[in-house]
Write a protein that holds these residues in place. Sequence first.
Motif, short mmCIF file in Angstrom:
data_model
loop_
_atom_site.label_atom_id
_atom_site.label_comp_id
_atom_site.label_asym_id
_atom_site.label_seq_id
_atom_site.Cartn_x
_atom_site.Cartn_y
_atom_site.Cartn_z
N ILE A 72 0.86 -1.19 0.00
CA ILE A 72 0.00 0.00 0.00
C ILE A 72 0.89 1.23 0.00
CG2 ILE A 72 -1.77 1.28 1.25
CD1 ILE A 72 -2.63 -1.42 2.46
N ASP A 73 0.68 2.08 -1.00
CA ASP A 73 1.45 3.32 -1.13
C ASP A 73 0.49 4.51 -1.13
OD1 ASP A 73 3.95 1.99 -1.44
OD2 ASP A 73 3.44 1.57 -3.53
N LEU A 74 0.93 5.56 -0.47
CA LEU A 74 0.20 6.81 -0.45
C LEU A 74 1.06 7.91 -1.05
CD1 LEU A 74 -1.25 6.78 3.20
CD2 LEU A 74 -2.36 5.97 1.11
N ALA A 75 0.42 8.86 -1.68
CA ALA A 75 1.09 10.09 -2.11
C ALA A 75 0.42 11.25 -1.41
CB ALA A 75 1.00 10.25 -3.63
N THR A 76 1.20 12.30 -1.15
CA THR A 76 0.66 13.44 -0.41
C THR A 76 1.28 14.75 -0.85
OG1 THR A 76 0.34 14.37 1.81
CG2 THR A 76 2.37 13.14 1.43
N ILE A 77 0.54 15.81 -0.68
CA ILE A 77 1.06 17.15 -0.95
C ILE A 77 2.01 17.59 0.16
CG2 ILE A 77 0.36 19.57 -1.15
CD1 ILE A 77 -2.24 18.60 -2.45
N LEU A 78 1.87 17.00 1.33
CA LEU A 78 2.66 17.40 2.48
C LEU A 78 4.13 17.02 2.31
CD1 LEU A 78 0.19 16.13 5.22
CD2 LEU A 78 0.46 18.50 4.42
N LYS A 79 5.03 17.85 2.83
CA LYS A 79 6.45 17.58 2.77
C LYS A 79 6.80 16.46 3.77
CE LYS A 79 7.33 20.92 -0.16
NZ LYS A 79 5.95 21.42 -0.36
N PRO A 80 7.90 15.75 3.52
CA PRO A 80 8.27 14.61 4.38
C PRO A 80 8.37 14.96 5.86
CG PRO A 80 9.57 14.58 2.39
CD PRO A 80 8.81 15.87 2.37
N ASP A 81 8.98 16.11 6.19
CA ASP A 81 9.11 16.49 7.60
C ASP A 81 7.75 16.67 8.24
OD1 ASP A 81 11.83 16.37 7.40
OD2 ASP A 81 12.13 18.55 7.23
N ASP A 82 6.82 17.24 7.48
CA ASP A 82 5.46 17.46 7.98
C ASP A 82 4.76 16.12 8.17
OD1 ASP A 82 3.14 18.67 8.81
OD2 ASP A 82 2.60 19.51 6.85
N VAL A 83 4.95 15.22 7.21
CA VAL A 83 4.36 13.88 7.32
C VAL A 83 4.84 13.19 8.58
CG1 VAL A 83 4.23 11.59 6.26
CG2 VAL A 83 4.05 13.63 4.83
#
Length: 424
Positions: A72-83
């Motif tokens: 399961i993979d997700l993509a996000t607008i959020l930056k890695p540090d925020d994630v």
Amino acid sequence: MAEPPYLGDYRRNIGQPVKAAGLAFVKLPGAPWHQRQSLKNIVAALDGQDGMVRFVGGAVRDSLLGLPVQDIDLATILKPDDVMARLSKAGIKVIPTGIGHGTVTAITRDGPVEITTLRRDVSTDGRRATVAYSDDWKEDAARRDFTINALSADPETLEIYDYFGGLEDLENRHIRFIGSARQRIAEDHLRIMRYFRFLARFAETRVDDEAYAACTQAAESLHSLSRERIADELMKLLVTANPAFAVGKMLDAGIFDHVFAGAESEAAAQLDRLVNREQAYSIPPVAIRRLITLLPKDVDKAGKIVTGLKSSKKMRRGVMDRLTAQEPAAADMPVLAYHYGAEAAQDIALLFAADDDLAACMEALDGWQKPVFPITGGDLIAMGLEPGPIVTKTLAKVEQAWIDEGFPDEERVTQLARESISPD
């Protein structure tokens, strides 16, 4: 060809309005994987209700085809540090597994979930890419290799987003590069191998002319890749349901000339024969067994090829073991199983037994258990043999006689031992 589930409404829904720069044609079918509470917790922590995250990649594609979902993979607008900050705050363990490329991995009781920030390519050299973060879903989808892999889904509404005709290609089992096939391969040469793997897994016998021509023209670029990456893709290809057609197209295109020299010209036919035998006996595919159909039958040459693919010592040994017997008969099977193991003996039968002998060979292995050689070097010494190297030599001689006679009982082995110690 059966129509993939959940794609039958594609044509009826093609007039749906644009939503978030993508067309929402269909929805993901109900499936246990996207109903997991652990996954819902991740989505909630990343503001999935506000469109900040989507399901991407194989989970979307395979769900639409009614296939089991593995990763399961997700993509996000959020930056890695925020994630990472959001997940940590929510009590979800997170590891920066690929932070240089925007990927982190959430660890849940149901398994890992990769989360990657939207990206765009800044530069590529055929082996690796320099990327920058993006907030454009279509731009991120355009980085993927094939149209069927560029689908994404809203985790709240389950609506599918398709920017490049992936749904239609999925329905038609058509493996097509996004945009220019030549350009996509120039960005990452491994996409040649991935094309044939996806051809084997999904397309059955349909080749995209542009993709095939681009793979053929760029085949030499495979030399720039590590053998480990090449081998990984090849092994994944070989364990698809029936890779014979894809392997045949690879041979026709000269792909194997740049993977390893010496691939058998009749490999596709041999592989198809093996697959039919596996299916007849309900035996699941194994990469090492199928790889042997591609290799020359000369043990030394095959060994060099497997070594060149940077395979493990275990795999190299397994290949060598399986190439030792050609056209075995049923009487050979217990001996082969004793020396190499029941699995290797089964592979030898599937690979090399004559059609008329295969059933008997397989039956000879049914319920087989390795017999225990019933005497030791100490027993030989007790019978009067002088200690020293002669003990090992005599023990090996007795064991070979025991094998040749079909593994008789201890009484017979003792007799064989006494005859070896005092042949007169």
